[in-house]
Design a protein around this motif. Structure first.
Motif, PDB file in Angstrom:
ATOM      1  N   TYR A  76      -6.021  35.426  12.521  1.00  0.00           N
ATOM      2  CA  TYR A  76      -5.517  36.355  13.539  1.00  0.00           C
ATOM      3  C   TYR A  76      -4.371  35.762  14.359  1.00  0.00           C
ATOM      4  CZ  TYR A  76      -5.332  39.041  17.846  1.00  0.00           C
ATOM      5  OH  TYR A  76      -4.880  39.746  18.923  1.00  0.00           O
ATOM      6  N   PRO A  77      -4.548  34.534  14.906  1.00  0.00           N
ATOM      7  CA  PRO A  77      -3.448  34.001  15.720  1.00  0.00           C
ATOM      8  C   PRO A  77      -2.164  33.797  14.932  1.00  0.00           C
ATOM      9  CG  PRO A  77      -5.439  32.718  16.035  1.00  0.00           C
ATOM     10  CD  PRO A  77      -5.678  33.599  14.875  1.00  0.00           C
ATOM     11  N   MET A 116     -12.621  42.891  10.658  1.00  0.00           N
ATOM     12  CA  MET A 116     -13.915  42.854  11.343  1.00  0.00           C
ATOM     13  C   MET A 116     -14.856  43.913  10.775  1.00  0.00           C
ATOM     14  SD  MET A 116     -14.301  40.411  13.524  1.00  0.00           S
ATOM     15  CE  MET A 116     -15.853  41.008  14.136  1.00  0.00           C
ATOM     16  N   LEU A 147     -11.032  34.809  11.790  1.00  0.00           N
ATOM     17  CA  LEU A 147     -10.753  34.283  13.116  1.00  0.00           C
ATOM     18  C   LEU A 147      -9.520  33.395  13.114  1.00  0.00           C
ATOM     19  CD1 LEU A 147     -12.073  34.390  15.805  1.00  0.00           C
ATOM     20  CD2 LEU A 147     -13.394  32.385  15.203  1.00  0.00           C
ATOM     21  N   ALA A 187      -0.422  37.170  14.814  1.00  0.00           N
ATOM     22  CA  ALA A 187       0.087  37.550  16.133  1.00  0.00           C
ATOM     23  C   ALA A 187       1.095  36.554  16.672  1.00  0.00           C
ATOM     24  CB  ALA A 187      -1.082  37.666  17.102  1.00  0.00           C
ATOM     25  N   PRO A 213       8.906  28.426  19.075  1.00  0.00           N
ATOM     26  CA  PRO A 213       7.946  28.034  20.108  1.00  0.00           C
ATOM     27  C   PRO A 213       6.524  27.966  19.554  1.00  0.00           C
ATOM     28  CG  PRO A 213       8.515  30.336  20.355  1.00  0.00           C
ATOM     29  CD  PRO A 213       9.351  29.814  19.237  1.00  0.00           C
ATOM     30  N   ASN A 214       5.651  27.343  20.304  1.00  0.00           N
ATOM     31  CA  ASN A 214       4.213  27.341  20.008  1.00  0.00           C
ATOM     32  C   ASN A 214       3.855  26.747  18.669  1.00  0.00           C
ATOM     33  OD1 ASN A 214       3.169  28.586  22.352  1.00  0.00           O
ATOM     34  ND2 ASN A 214       4.111  30.480  21.656  1.00  0.00           N
ATOM     35  N   ARG A 266       0.227  25.308  18.434  1.00  0.00           N
ATOM     36  CA  ARG A 266      -0.760  26.360  18.234  1.00  0.00           C
ATOM     37  C   ARG A 266      -0.745  26.825  16.786  1.00  0.00           C
ATOM     38  NH1 ARG A 266       0.368  31.601  21.590  1.00  0.00           N
ATOM     39  NH2 ARG A 266       1.532  32.244  19.763  1.00  0.00           N
ATOM     40  N   ASP A 317       1.833  42.157  17.720  1.00  0.00           N
ATOM     41  CA  ASP A 317       0.590  42.522  18.389  1.00  0.00           C
ATOM     42  C   ASP A 317      -0.103  43.659  17.637  1.00  0.00           C
ATOM     43  OD1 ASP A 317      -0.384  44.060  21.425  1.00  0.00           O
ATOM     44  OD2 ASP A 317      -1.194  42.235  20.546  1.00  0.00           O
ATOM     45  N   LEU A 340      -7.102  42.926  12.477  1.00  0.00           N
ATOM     46  CA  LEU A 340      -8.416  42.617  13.011  1.00  0.00           C
ATOM     47  C   LEU A 340      -9.394  43.766  12.789  1.00  0.00           C
ATOM     48  CD1 LEU A 340      -9.511  40.202  14.530  1.00  0.00           C
ATOM     49  CD2 LEU A 340      -9.306  41.535  16.607  1.00  0.00           C
ATOM     50  N   LYS A 385      -3.573  43.618  15.508  1.00  0.00           N
ATOM     51  CA  LYS A 385      -4.703  44.495  15.869  1.00  0.00           C
ATOM     52  C   LYS A 385      -5.215  45.228  14.634  1.00  0.00           C
ATOM     53  CE  LYS A 385      -4.622  45.886  20.677  1.00  0.00           C
ATOM     54  NZ  LYS A 385      -3.379  45.475  21.330  1.00  0.00           N
ATOM     55  N   PHE A 388      -3.959  26.391  14.037  1.00  0.00           N
ATOM     56  CA  PHE A 388      -4.670  27.479  13.368  1.00  0.00           C
ATOM     57  C   PHE A 388      -4.408  27.473  11.866  1.00  0.00           C
ATOM     58  CE2 PHE A 388      -6.954  29.518  16.517  1.00  0.00           C
ATOM     59  CZ  PHE A 388      -6.218  29.613  17.674  1.00  0.00           C
ATOM     60  N   ARG A 421       4.216  35.621  16.572  1.00  0.00           N
ATOM     61  CA  ARG A 421       5.549  35.834  17.151  1.00  0.00           C
ATOM     62  C   ARG A 421       5.487  36.454  18.543  1.00  0.00           C
ATOM     63  NH1 ARG A 421       8.630  36.869  12.157  1.00  0.00           N
ATOM     64  NH2 ARG A 421       9.515  34.834  11.689  1.00  0.00           N
ATOM     65  N   GLY A 422       4.418  37.143  18.846  1.00  0.00           N
ATOM     66  CA  GLY A 422       4.272  37.659  20.198  1.00  0.00           C
ATOM     67  C   GLY A 422       5.025  38.942  20.484  1.00  0.00           C
ATOM     68  N   THR A 423       5.668  39.500  19.502  1.00  0.00           N
ATOM     69  CA  THR A 423       6.369  40.759  19.740  1.00  0.00           C
ATOM     70  C   THR A 423       5.374  41.916  19.695  1.00  0.00           C
ATOM     71  OG1 THR A 423       6.729  41.033  17.396  1.00  0.00           O
ATOM     72  CG2 THR A 423       8.449  39.910  18.636  1.00  0.00           C
TER      73      THR A 423
END
Lengths: 116, 478, 499
Positions: free
Chosen positions: C147-148, C170, C144, C151, C107-108, C111, C159, C166, C163, C115, C153-155
């Motif tokens: 980061y996407p 940062m 920036l 992340a 999916p996605n 997106r 996540d 980041l 984090k 990126f 896969r969304g699991t």
């Protein structure tokens, strides 16, 4: 600007400042909406006193019209603001008519908008 | 001869009257007025940019009796930003409010607010500023309560009362100045002003009153509930524009009017409060449960950044350093205006489609509204201060000058603020990466999404790269 | 019309614009997305080829945007930028092909590829940055844009990994920012100049220069995974294999290492840095990272985690090369930029292949993989041998030069570090090779997908690692040929020391 400051002018202007301070104190310390509104109006009246005192230019010359114009404008603004605040007050009153009118005037919820 | 200054104020006023008289046509008339006013504002900005300051006296009445309007670089920059944002908000509002009853209430008030904004940025004398300030406060409070909920009414009543306290205090300061110097025009007062008890009291009163209206920590308590409970387009206007107007006034007083009077310790105090705003506002934003509340606290923090510039500006000698700092400040203000407006518009879209704006439960909405999420992402980039947003370059200059002028602690505050902002922005954006189904296409509701997207794109990309023209604008029209 | 000033900008935009367009594409438009991807990649190769030719003949390419007096964004091409740009561009093309195959049915994708493209634009921007501020701008944009991807896969694991990523990047970014601004306040806007410019500054500033160096090093060291700032890298392994390949071979880690090289050579100047004692510190940190990474890699069963720690270790060879004063060591460090990139990407591609085709994620599951997927395992073998440093794979060239350079500078401890690390590399790679080739395969693979009728896996998954493995061998064999990475590194070193 005349350098002759009449006693009347001084008293009048000082009274204005006094009103301002009284109004400010009342605004901060009293809870009910109507008391805050009166306090604001008194503060306004105080400022207008100062302006009117400044306008006096002696017995021979007509007073300075600019402060008078400011006062008139200020009165209009004060009336409109008071009207809007009262409209808000009525709106809140309608929602909770069983509360006494001095309970909702002071909005004392947590600063994030939720109720304490 | 058409006078852009007068038109910029008269057009929205006229529009407001028309919309009140013909409520059935409110959307059409409102949009027409919006387009016309924005056009005039841009014309004004370009004129100032090409080198001439603008000044006009309404009705031909000169000082001290008449109402004068003037535009220099600073005013023009803010006018441009405000009108572009207002246009985007207007487009969004036609979709947000639809043809419902609330649309008829929205447009007159919105156009009055617009009048007040333009009038305030362009006013040339102290009392006119007062009137515009009051008009702004009244219309903003009324607009904020349009959702009809009790929380909104309470929050905006508080906003109204606090605002009135502020403007009364300001007015007393104006009265004092008139008592001492007999003039109200900004330029004339600036010339006549001499250090002394009158000047100091007037400064304290006027700036103090305005600090209440600019929501500088710790006088910010009224802002989060008011902005978070208003309808989305209104929140955008409140955070991006209304607050900026008060800050613009503080700047005018501090930098122009009271230039010889202000002292470094006083500026340091304001800087300290600004630092408090940055840290406290960012911290509360991180803890916020709702998206709009997060945005409101973010505004509190961003306002703090603007005040961080004051001690540096006061300590800086005239010339290049001051110009750089001022350019950086304006970059920051402009970027924030665009970013926050875009953010709130997108948040409004999310709230409309899911019925709530609780961050924890945003997952599905974030995935299914890619344009809104992207908007929040771009706006977030600008809020954090990642390049190439204007905030990045503004912070570059802020930190650089802080080190150069020996006030390096502001740099630490700015960096802490950056990290906190990254934390709260990505807290929201992380919700967009989950296992919900992929959306089919990018835009779902162009009328609401495109203005928001453009605003956010401007904030993240446009303003930063346009730093040179903005610097030129600020230097021009003096 | 003179197009020279636009070339660097065009190279950056050649992936940025397609990236933005890809975002707007609907999820279902496969052909258009693939077309945009490939168009961008090929256009970039053409532009970079043109640039290489031009730089070799002494052309000057510079795109400049003045934001304010003293605040300029500059993209320019010197020999070092060309080295990094060429690496990024070629590997991006290969990774794009791989990713299209890998993410089939995921999916996605719009997106992801959006990126992905922005990520490469940022990397190329870093490569072409002509002064420190421009470098920082693109460095942060890279954070920036990546980061996407982490992340994606969304699991919950993704996540969490994102984090952590980041938080590290940062914080590093803030330190880098402060260091860069502070430096600019002291000496004004400095363009990257071969030989560095800080040596000419007054003596009183030297103390501040030292502090600034550590700030910059901290900021750059996060991305370059210097110990103790490396914690994000193993966590970021949750990303899909193309992302790991990209992050570890091309973009993020190399950006950090590249930044360190830039700061040492083109801001401070290698001799000045040596005089301030900074190179010693850098050397110690690099050596620590090299040993530590290898030791941790020994204990990892997850294949990608083992490769991640291997990256931690290997990238620091570049910093090690920068920390030894002398042209030969410099060459070794610089050329490893390219060699490590090619070898590591091969290894990650293979890891991805094992995961996608057989469901094999752990080393312990890799028995007999060589029989089932011989070509992939062959590519893996080439990459592993290169990591250990066995000729003729490119890794050998690096270690040779580093060792030689250390000897000529009298830094014999560096040779010790190289030996120990090569032994450790062997210790964690050879067992894998043994398992893959000489152990019998299990009855059933954990999760087998038959992705191709005739080949061992889908062609878009098979060809990239084979190609990059071949490149690794070629880079080693033909190291003396013109236009080889080694020749470029030599050119850079000559220009650095030859003032």
């Amino acid at each position: 600007m005349s350098h002759e400051i009449l006693l009347t002018q001084l008293l009048y202007g000082s009274a204005g400042l006094l009103f301002f301070l009284l109004g400010a104190w009342s605004f901060i310390s009293h809870e009910p909406l109507w008391r805050k509104l009166i306090a604001l109006n008194i503060m306004g009246a105080g400022v207008f006193h100062v302006l009117v005192a400044v306008a006096y230019r002696g017995l021979d010359t007509p007073p300075d019209p600019v402060p008078h114009a400011l006062v008139l404008t200020g009165i209009v603004v004060a009336v409109s603001a008071t009207a809007l605040a009262l409209a808000f007050g009525r709106r809140l009153d309608r929602e909770a008519p069983e509360h006494a009118s001095d309970a909702h005037g002071g909005v004392d919820d947590r600063e994030d908008g939720t109720h304490a | 001869m058409l006078d852009p200054l007068a038109l910029a104020v008269a057009l929205p006023l006229l529009g407001a009257l028309l919309v009140t008289m013909l409520p059935g046509w409110s959307r059409t008339l409102g949009m027409l007025t919006a387009l016309a006013t924005t056009g005039v504002a841009l014309w004004l900005t370009v004129t100032v940019w090409s080198g001439e300051g603008l000044r006009s006296d309404l009705g031909g009445w000169g000082v001290p009796l008449g109402i004068g309007l003037r535009a220099d670089g600073l005013a023009a920059a803010l006018v441009a930003m405000a009108n572009l944002v207002a246009l985007a908000i207007s487009i969004n509002a036609t979709g947000y409010f639809g043809a419902a009853e609330s649309s008829r209430k929205f447009w007159p008030l919105w156009l009055l607010l617009w009048t007040a904004l333009n009038g305030l940025f362009l006013a040339a004398d102290l009392f006119n500023l007062y009137v515009m300030l009051e008009l702004l406060g009244l219309s903003a409070a009324a607009l904020g309560a349009l959702t009809g909920t009790r929380e909104a009414a309470e929050a905006n009543l508080r906003y109204l009362l606090v605002g009135l306290l502020g403007s009364m205090t300001y007015l007393l300061g104006v009265a004092l100045l008139y008592t001492a110097y007999g003039v109200l025009d900004l330029e004339l007062v600036a010339e006549a002003l001499t250090p002394g008890p009158v000047a100091w009291s007037a400064l304290a009163l006027m700036v103090g009153g305005l600090l209440l209206k600019s929501a500088l920590f710790p006088l910010h308590f009224w802002l989060p509930p008011a902005h978070a409970n208003a309808p989305a387009p209104v929140s955008a206007a409140l955070s991006a524009l209304v607050v900026k107007a008060a800050i613009y006034l503080v700047l005018r007083l501090w930098l122009d009017l009271f230039d010889g009077i202000v002292t470094l310790p006083a500026a340091m105090l304001l800087g300290l409060l600004g630092a408090g705003a940055v840290l406290w506002g960012s911290w509360r934003a991180l803890r916020a449960e709702r998206l709009k509340l997060l945005a409101a606290y973010s505004t509190v923090a961003q306002i703090g950044y603007l005040f961080l510039f004051l001690p540096l500006l006061t300590a800086a000698p005239d010339g290049d350093t001051r110009e750089r700092l001022l350019t950086a400040l304006v970059l920051l203000a402009l970027t924030h205006g665009f970013a926050k407006a875009g953010f709130f518009l997108a948040a409004g879209l999310v709230q409309k489609s899911t019925g709530h704006d609780r961050i924890r439960e945003l997952g599905g909405a974030a995935q299914s509204l890619p344009a809104a999420t992207f908007t929040i992402g771009l706006a977030g980039v600008a809020l954090i201060g990642l390049p190439p947003s204007g905030t990045f370059f503004a912070k570059w200059i802020l930190v650089g000058q802080a080190i150069a002028l020996g006030q390096w602690w502001w740099a630490l505050v700015a960096m802490a603020g950056t990290l906190l902002a990254a934390a709260y922005v990505f807290r929201v954006l992380a919700r967009a990466f989950n296992r919900e189904p992929t959306p089919k296409c990018f835009l779902t509701d162009p009328r609401t999404e495109i203005p928001a997207l453009l605003l956010a794109a401007l904030s993240a990309l446009g303003v930063g790269l346009a730093a040179q023209p903005i610097a030129v604008l600020l230097g021009a029209g003096v | 019309m003179n197009l020279d000033p636009y070339l660097p900008l065009a190279i950056v935009l050649s992936s940025a614009l397609p990236g933005v367009l890809i975002f707007l594409l609907g999820e279902e438009s496969h052909w258009r997305r693939t077309l945009l991807n490939m168009f961008g990649a090929l256009l970039k190769i053409v532009l970079v080829g043109w640039m290489i030719w031009g730089v070799f003949h002494g052309h000057v390419y510079e795109s400049r945007l003045t934001l304010m007096p003293g605040l300029e964004l500059v993209l320019s091409a010197d020999a070092l930028s060309v080295l990094f740009v060429a690496l990024s561009t070629v590997l991006w093309l290969v990774t794009t092909i791989y990713a299209i195959g890998y993410l089939e049915h995921s999916p996605n994708r719009s997106r992801f590829f959006g990126f992905f493209s922005l990520c490469v634009s940022a990397t190329v921007g870093i490569a072409l940055a002509g002064n420190l501020m421009t470098f920082v701008v693109f460095y942060e944009i890279l954070t920036l844009a990546t980061y996407p991807l982490v992340a994606h896969r969304g699991t919950p694991d993704a996540d969490h990994g994102a984090k952590v990523y980041l938080a590290y990047t940062m914080s590093g970014g803030v330190l880098l920012f402060v260091g860069a601004v502070w430096l600019q306040t002291l000496v004004g806007q400095l363009a990257f100049t071969q030989g560095g410019l800080l040596g000419a500054a007054p003596e009183a500033l030297h103390g501040q220069f030292i502090v600034i160096f550590f700030l910059l090093l901290a900021g750059l060291g996060v991305k370059a995974a210097l110990v103790p700032l490396h914690g994000w890298l193993p966590q970021a392994m949750v990303a899909p294999a193309p992302v790991s390949a990209l992050l570890h071979a091309v973009a993020v880690v190399k950006a950090g290492a590249f930044g360190i090289v830039r700061v040492v050579y083109d801001v401070y100047g290698v001799e000045f840095a040596h005089d301030l004692g900074l190179l010693t510190v850098l050397g110690v940190l690099a050596a620590t990272t090299i040993i530590y990474g290898s030791i941790k890699a020994l204990s990892q069963d997850g294949l990608k985690k083992r490769l991640a720690y291997s990256t931690v270790s290997q990238v620091s060879y570049i910093a090690l090369g920068a920390s030894v004063l002398g042209p030969i060591a410099t060459i070794g460090g610089l050329v490893h930029l390219v060699h490590q990139g090619i070898m590591k990407i091969t290894l990650f591609f293979c890891a991805g292949n094992y995961a996608e085709t057989l469901g094999v994620h752990k080393v312990s599951e890799m028995n007999g993989v060589g029989q089932r997927m011989p070509w992939t395992t062959l590519a893996f073998t080439v990459g592993a041998l290169g990591m250990i440093g066995i000729p003729p794979v490119a890794g050998f060239v690096t270690k040779w030069y580093l060792g030689l350079g250390a000897a000529s500078a009298g830094a014999y401890w560096v040779i010790g570090v190289l030996l120990v690390s090569s032994l450790l590399n062997a210790a964690y790679f050879l067992p894998i090779l043994y398992r893959a080739w000489f152990r019998p395969p299990p009855e059933h693979w954990p999760k087998e997908h038959v992705l191709s009728k005739r080949l061992e896996t889908a062609p878009s998954l098979l060809w990239p690692p084979v190609v990059t493995a071949l490149l690794a061998v070629v880079a080693g064999l033909l190291a003396a040929a013109p236009f080889s990475p080694l020749e470029w590194a030599t050119l850079i070193a000559e220009r650095e020391y030859g003032r």
